[in-house]
Motif scaffolding. Sequence first.
Motif, PDB file in Angstrom:
ATOM      1  N   MET A  44       2.948   1.241  -9.286  1.00 36.82           N
ATOM      2  CA  MET A  44       3.324   2.650  -8.439  1.00 36.82           C
ATOM      3  C   MET A  44       2.430   3.021  -7.621  1.00 36.82           C
ATOM      4  N   GLN A  45       1.015   2.882  -8.154  1.00 40.55           N
ATOM      5  CA  GLN A  45      -0.169   3.349  -7.538  1.00 40.55           C
ATOM      6  C   GLN A  45      -0.425   2.323  -6.433  1.00 40.55           C
ATOM      7  N   LEU A  46      -0.385   1.151  -6.883  1.00 39.30           N
ATOM      8  CA  LEU A  46      -0.804   0.123  -5.551  1.00 39.30           C
ATOM      9  C   LEU A  46       0.054   0.022  -4.618  1.00 39.30           C
ATOM     10  N   ARG A  47       1.639   0.073  -4.716  1.00 40.43           N
ATOM     11  CA  ARG A  47       2.548   0.317  -3.944  1.00 40.43           C
ATOM     12  C   ARG A  47       2.431   1.447  -3.219  1.00 40.43           C
ATOM     13  N   ARG A  48       1.893   2.663  -3.592  1.00 35.84           N
ATOM     14  CA  ARG A  48       1.785   3.696  -2.723  1.00 35.84           C
ATOM     15  C   ARG A  48       0.589   3.620  -1.730  1.00 35.84           C
ATOM     16  N   ALA A  49      -0.489   3.276  -2.467  1.00 36.86           N
ATOM     17  CA  ALA A  49      -1.639   3.057  -1.523  1.00 36.86           C
ATOM     18  C   ALA A  49      -1.556   1.978  -0.388  1.00 36.86           C
ATOM     19  N   ALA A  50      -0.684   0.834  -0.971  1.00 38.30           N
ATOM     20  CA  ALA A  50      -0.363  -0.083   0.045  1.00 38.30           C
ATOM     21  C   ALA A  50       0.356   0.386   1.336  1.00 38.30           C
ATOM     22  N   VAL A  51       1.215   1.171   1.003  1.00 46.39           N
ATOM     23  CA  VAL A  51       2.376   1.846   2.086  1.00 46.39           C
ATOM     24  C   VAL A  51       1.548   2.912   2.979  1.00 46.39           C
ATOM     25  N   SER A  52       0.866   3.396   2.289  1.00 41.17           N
ATOM     26  CA  SER A  52      -0.261   4.421   3.002  1.00 41.17           C
ATOM     27  C   SER A  52      -1.217   3.953   4.172  1.00 41.17           C
ATOM     28  N   VAL A  53      -1.648   2.666   3.967  1.00 35.85           N
ATOM     29  CA  VAL A  53      -2.522   2.061   5.178  1.00 35.85           C
ATOM     30  C   VAL A  53      -1.837   1.748   6.376  1.00 35.85           C
ATOM     31  N   PRO A  54      -0.904   1.214   6.350  1.00 31.36           N
ATOM     32  CA  PRO A  54       0.125   1.073   8.053  1.00 31.36           C
ATOM     33  C   PRO A  54       0.553   2.438   8.177  1.00 31.36           C
ATOM     34  N   SER A  55       0.892   3.077   7.342  1.00 31.22           N
ATOM     35  CA  SER A  55       1.524   4.427   7.750  1.00 31.22           C
ATOM     36  C   SER A  55       0.568   5.408   8.460  1.00 31.22           C
ATOM     37  N   ASN A  56      -0.647   5.341   7.894  1.00 28.36           N
ATOM     38  CA  ASN A  56      -1.647   6.230   8.465  1.00 28.36           C
ATOM     39  C   ASN A  56      -2.267   5.756   9.789  1.00 28.36           C
ATOM     40  N   ILE A  57      -2.128   4.393   9.931  1.00 31.84           N
ATOM     41  CA  ILE A  57      -2.728   3.620  11.096  1.00 31.84           C
ATOM     42  C   ILE A  57      -1.658   4.228  12.074  1.00 31.84           C
TER      43      ILE A  57
END
Length: 146
Positions: A44-57
């Motif tokens: 869950m931690q990896l997936r949330r962090a991964a989704v955060s990257v393009p979302s914040n860009i």
Amino acid sequence: MNRDSEKQRPHERLEVWRDAMALVESVYRFTATFPDTERLGLTMQLRRAAVSVPSNIAEGAARRSTADYLRFLSIARGSLAEISTQIEIARRLGFMEAGKAADDLVDRTFARLNALIRSLDISPRNVRETPALYESPIPNPESHAR
């Protein structure tokens, strides 16, 4: 879903956003192989962090000011650092046989994100004239350079 370049939103035209989206896919694929005991932990931690990257860009690209854009790019870069650390944890725990692609995507996304941050840098003259408008929340745009 690839749109015609005329119909693309601004963030969809960014190579760094496309790399970040590929990273999300890669993270989801390799975390699917993690043990069930990690479903609520590292997976869950990896997936949330991964989704955060393009979302914040994407969110940064939609902002009106450069300072706001840089702030969201900084958050995306922090999420990339988080992913990098979590990949190392997964490697040390023996979960990472299939994670090489994600590791490479993290490095490529970091490089492109740092390049975008540098391209948005404001000239020293403008900073002297109106420093409050141009303060960057990013203290070191080279922080992940290898």
